[in-house]
Design an enzyme around this catalytic site. Structure first.
Site, mmCIF file in Angstrom:
data_model
loop_
_atom_site.group_PDB
_atom_site.id
_atom_site.type_symbol
_atom_site.label_atom_id
_atom_site.label_comp_id
_atom_site.label_asym_id
_atom_site.label_seq_id
_atom_site.Cartn_x
_atom_site.Cartn_y
_atom_site.Cartn_z
ATOM 1 N N ARG A 37 0.728 -1.245 -0.105
ATOM 2 C CA ARG A 37 -0.100 -0.032 -0.065
ATOM 3 C C ARG A 37 0.809 1.131 -0.103
ATOM 4 O O ARG A 37 0.248 2.268 0.151
ATOM 5 C CB ARG A 37 -0.846 -0.116 1.077
ATOM 6 C CG ARG A 37 -1.769 -1.300 1.082
ATOM 7 C CD ARG A 37 -2.965 -1.118 2.292
ATOM 8 N NE ARG A 37 -3.792 -2.256 2.232
ATOM 9 C CZ ARG A 37 -3.738 -3.306 3.006
ATOM 10 N NH1 ARG A 37 -2.386 -3.630 3.496
ATOM 11 N NH2 ARG A 37 -4.522 -4.264 3.074
ATOM 12 N N HIS A 69 4.840 -11.011 -5.404
ATOM 13 C CA HIS A 69 3.792 -10.207 -6.097
ATOM 14 C C HIS A 69 4.065 -8.817 -5.834
ATOM 15 O O HIS A 69 4.288 -8.257 -4.725
ATOM 16 C CB HIS A 69 2.077 -10.622 -5.661
ATOM 17 C CG HIS A 69 1.112 -9.966 -6.507
ATOM 18 N ND1 HIS A 69 0.971 -8.746 -7.063
ATOM 19 C CD2 HIS A 69 0.221 -10.495 -7.122
ATOM 20 C CE1 HIS A 69 -0.074 -8.662 -7.768
ATOM 21 N NE2 HIS A 69 -0.698 -9.818 -7.769
ATOM 22 N N TYR A 72 -0.295 -3.284 -5.465
ATOM 23 C CA TYR A 72 -1.411 -2.950 -6.571
ATOM 24 C C TYR A 72 -1.434 -1.691 -7.061
ATOM 25 O O TYR A 72 -2.170 -1.291 -7.873
ATOM 26 C CB TYR A 72 -2.606 -3.506 -5.774
ATOM 27 C CG TYR A 72 -2.710 -4.853 -5.376
ATOM 28 C CD1 TYR A 72 -2.478 -5.994 -6.375
ATOM 29 C CD2 TYR A 72 -2.839 -5.211 -4.234
ATOM 30 C CE1 TYR A 72 -2.698 -7.147 -6.003
ATOM 31 C CE2 TYR A 72 -2.962 -6.841 -3.816
ATOM 32 C CZ TYR A 72 -3.094 -7.732 -4.807
ATOM 33 O OH TYR A 72 -3.047 -9.104 -4.368
ATOM 34 N N HIS A 109 0.068 -7.363 -11.957
ATOM 35 C CA HIS A 109 -1.058 -7.121 -13.093
ATOM 36 C C HIS A 109 -0.521 -5.958 -14.244
ATOM 37 O O HIS A 109 0.134 -5.176 -13.768
ATOM 38 C CB HIS A 109 -2.179 -6.422 -12.186
ATOM 39 C CG HIS A 109 -2.740 -7.351 -11.284
ATOM 40 N ND1 HIS A 109 -3.707 -6.962 -10.365
ATOM 41 C CD2 HIS A 109 -2.262 -8.524 -10.804
ATOM 42 C CE1 HIS A 109 -4.097 -7.973 -9.470
ATOM 43 N NE2 HIS A 109 -3.418 -8.994 -9.693
ATOM 44 N N GLU A 145 0.139 -11.409 -14.983
ATOM 45 C CA GLU A 145 -1.111 -11.986 -14.575
ATOM 46 C C GLU A 145 -2.240 -11.611 -15.452
ATOM 47 O O GLU A 145 -2.393 -10.510 -15.669
ATOM 48 C CB GLU A 145 -1.271 -11.706 -13.189
ATOM 49 C CG GLU A 145 -2.499 -12.442 -12.504
ATOM 50 C CD GLU A 145 -2.604 -12.217 -11.056
ATOM 51 O OE1 GLU A 145 -4.071 -12.264 -10.680
ATOM 52 O OE2 GLU A 145 -1.901 -11.822 -10.416
ATOM 53 N N ASP A 179 -4.780 -16.563 -13.210
ATOM 54 C CA ASP A 179 -5.668 -16.753 -12.140
ATOM 55 C C ASP A 179 -6.936 -17.215 -12.779
ATOM 56 O O ASP A 179 -7.465 -16.677 -13.862
ATOM 57 C CB ASP A 179 -5.738 -15.133 -11.665
ATOM 58 C CG ASP A 179 -6.556 -15.334 -10.560
ATOM 59 O OD1 ASP A 179 -8.032 -15.359 -10.651
ATOM 60 O OD2 ASP A 179 -6.296 -14.683 -9.454
ATOM 61 N N HIS A 182 -10.041 -14.810 -12.232
ATOM 62 C CA HIS A 182 -9.967 -13.884 -13.689
ATOM 63 C C HIS A 182 -10.128 -14.508 -14.998
ATOM 64 O O HIS A 182 -10.873 -13.908 -15.735
ATOM 65 C CB HIS A 182 -8.537 -13.302 -13.499
ATOM 66 C CG HIS A 182 -8.274 -12.562 -12.287
ATOM 67 N ND1 HIS A 182 -6.999 -12.016 -11.976
ATOM 68 C CD2 HIS A 182 -8.764 -12.300 -11.076
ATOM 69 C CE1 HIS A 182 -6.659 -11.534 -10.937
ATOM 70 N NE2 HIS A 182 -8.036 -11.654 -10.151
ATOM 71 N N HIS A 214 -2.651 -18.661 -9.961
ATOM 72 C CA HIS A 214 -3.423 -18.436 -8.956
ATOM 73 C C HIS A 214 -4.786 -19.438 -8.978
ATOM 74 O O HIS A 214 -5.513 -19.034 -9.853
ATOM 75 C CB HIS A 214 -3.709 -16.756 -8.840
ATOM 76 C CG HIS A 214 -2.519 -15.988 -8.490
ATOM 77 N ND1 HIS A 214 -2.500 -14.843 -8.737
ATOM 78 C CD2 HIS A 214 -1.285 -16.520 -8.122
ATOM 79 C CE1 HIS A 214 -1.428 -14.240 -8.297
ATOM 80 N NE2 HIS A 214 -0.765 -15.008 -8.147
ATOM 81 N N ASP A 227 -13.928 -9.082 -10.534
ATOM 82 C CA ASP A 227 -12.759 -9.908 -9.863
ATOM 83 C C ASP A 227 -13.085 -10.110 -8.503
ATOM 84 O O ASP A 227 -13.300 -9.205 -7.655
ATOM 85 C CB ASP A 227 -11.400 -9.069 -9.798
ATOM 86 C CG ASP A 227 -10.234 -9.732 -9.225
ATOM 87 O OD1 ASP A 227 -10.676 -10.924 -8.915
ATOM 88 O OD2 ASP A 227 -9.238 -9.314 -9.230
ATOM 89 N N HIS A 229 -13.041 -13.289 -5.542
ATOM 90 C CA HIS A 229 -12.211 -14.708 -5.355
ATOM 91 C C HIS A 229 -13.303 -15.279 -4.270
ATOM 92 O O HIS A 229 -13.896 -14.486 -3.524
ATOM 93 C CB HIS A 229 -11.332 -14.562 -5.009
ATOM 94 C CG HIS A 229 -10.162 -13.899 -5.820
ATOM 95 N ND1 HIS A 229 -8.535 -14.233 -5.637
ATOM 96 C CD2 HIS A 229 -10.193 -13.362 -7.134
ATOM 97 C CE1 HIS A 229 -8.060 -13.765 -6.566
ATOM 98 N NE2 HIS A 229 -8.864 -13.033 -7.660
ATOM 99 N N GLU A 259 -5.491 -17.533 -3.655
ATOM 100 C CA GLU A 259 -5.707 -16.252 -2.930
ATOM 101 C C GLU A 259 -7.025 -15.999 -2.616
ATOM 102 O O GLU A 259 -7.780 -15.181 -2.952
ATOM 103 C CB GLU A 259 -5.490 -15.312 -4.186
ATOM 104 C CG GLU A 259 -4.142 -15.081 -4.552
ATOM 105 C CD GLU A 259 -3.789 -14.101 -5.659
ATOM 106 O OE1 GLU A 259 -2.840 -13.377 -5.657
ATOM 107 O OE2 GLU A 259 -4.810 -14.165 -6.634
#
Length: 277
Positions: A37, A69, A72, A109, A145, A179, A182, A214, A227, A229, A259
């Protein structure tokens, strides 16, 4: 052989990630190498790096089955030059962190055009930034991804991922992470057309570029481009998909990362998946 794990916490230091993976019975894992973050984090210390490597060795984790990863926040296709420079610098920093930790992949991503530039312009920028990052690092591959296609995100179409790969100079250092949530949300029916969906990947991108999975169930319908999960077997993919997946040799010898939203279920999910092999 299948290598299964989850995206585990690295709270308190990256050296804790392999301990958390061991606790859920994993033989693969994913992690963030910095606070996802924040744009900038303190450098990894020599102590953390050494302890991470020691804990990986003690837990029997091979670097080939560890899938870090990136943050984001990063958007390598950002049409704003200042924002692009922040993303570029953060991505290169993350590649260098992987290098320091002895890891061989960085999952990310691809990016978003933010409805300000054509899709191809966004894809060109992503490829250019991958090339720059690879030129400034060594031994770490950029793992793209696939996305659900939510908002203005690119990479939901296999052709878009192939477009990026075609423009990466060093093909030995680029790959793809599928994924499953996704993939389904993007419109690839891996439930009712399992073979056709993965055949499309093989024909458009090539199985030689498939480096990680994923493995997630989904809450949203086929082609929804949303998206969300779900835990294994509790969503629209259903348990039969996962039974078939675990018997599929195409997905051997690569990290398979959960995930799924309920981390209290991870150990049981890993055990369940292994029972399907």
């Amino acid at each position: 052989m299948k290598y299964i794990g989850a995206h585990v916490s690295a709270s308190g230091g990256v050296e804790n990630a392999p301990l958390n993976a061991t606790a859920i019975g994993a033989n693969a894992f994913a992690l963030f190498t910095k606070n996802q973050r924040q744009w900038v984090s303190a450098p990894l210390t020599a102590k953390s790096i050494a302890q991470f490597k020691e804990n990986c060795a003690a837990g029997g984790f091979d670097a080939r089955y560890i899938l870090p990863h990136d943050s984001y926040l990063i958007n390598l296709g950002n049409p704003d030059e200042d924002a692009m420079q922040k993303s570029r610098a953060a991505f290169i920093d993350e590649m260098k962190r992987c290098e320091q930790l002895g890891l061989t992949m960085l999952n990310f991503h691809p990016g978003s055009h933010l409805n300000k530039i054509p899709v191809e312009g966004c894809l060109d920028a992503i490829a250019a930034n991958i090339n720059l990052a690879l030129s400034m690092t060594s031994g770490v591959a950029a793992i793209i991804e696939n996305t659900a296609g939510q908002g203005s995100n690119v990479g939901n179409k296999l052709e878009e991922i192939r477009y990026i790969i075609d423009r990466v100079d060093d093909k030995s250092r680029v790959g793809v992470c599928i994924d499953t949530c996704h993939f389904y949300s993007a419109g690839y029916d891996i439930v009712n057309d399992y073979e056709g969906s993965f055949k499309a990947f093989e024909e458009i991108i090539g199985l030689q570029y498939l480096k990680a999975i994923h493995l997630n169930d989904t809450k949203k319908t086929l082609g929804s481009r949303v998206d969300r999960h779900e835990s294994i077997g509790l969503g629209l993919l259903g348990i039969e998909f996962f039974q078939r997946f675990m018997k599929d040799p195409r997905f051997n010898d690569m990290p398979i990362i959960l995930e799924t939203p309920d981390e209290s279920r991870w150990a049981a999910e890993i055990e369940l998946l292994r029972s399907f092999e």
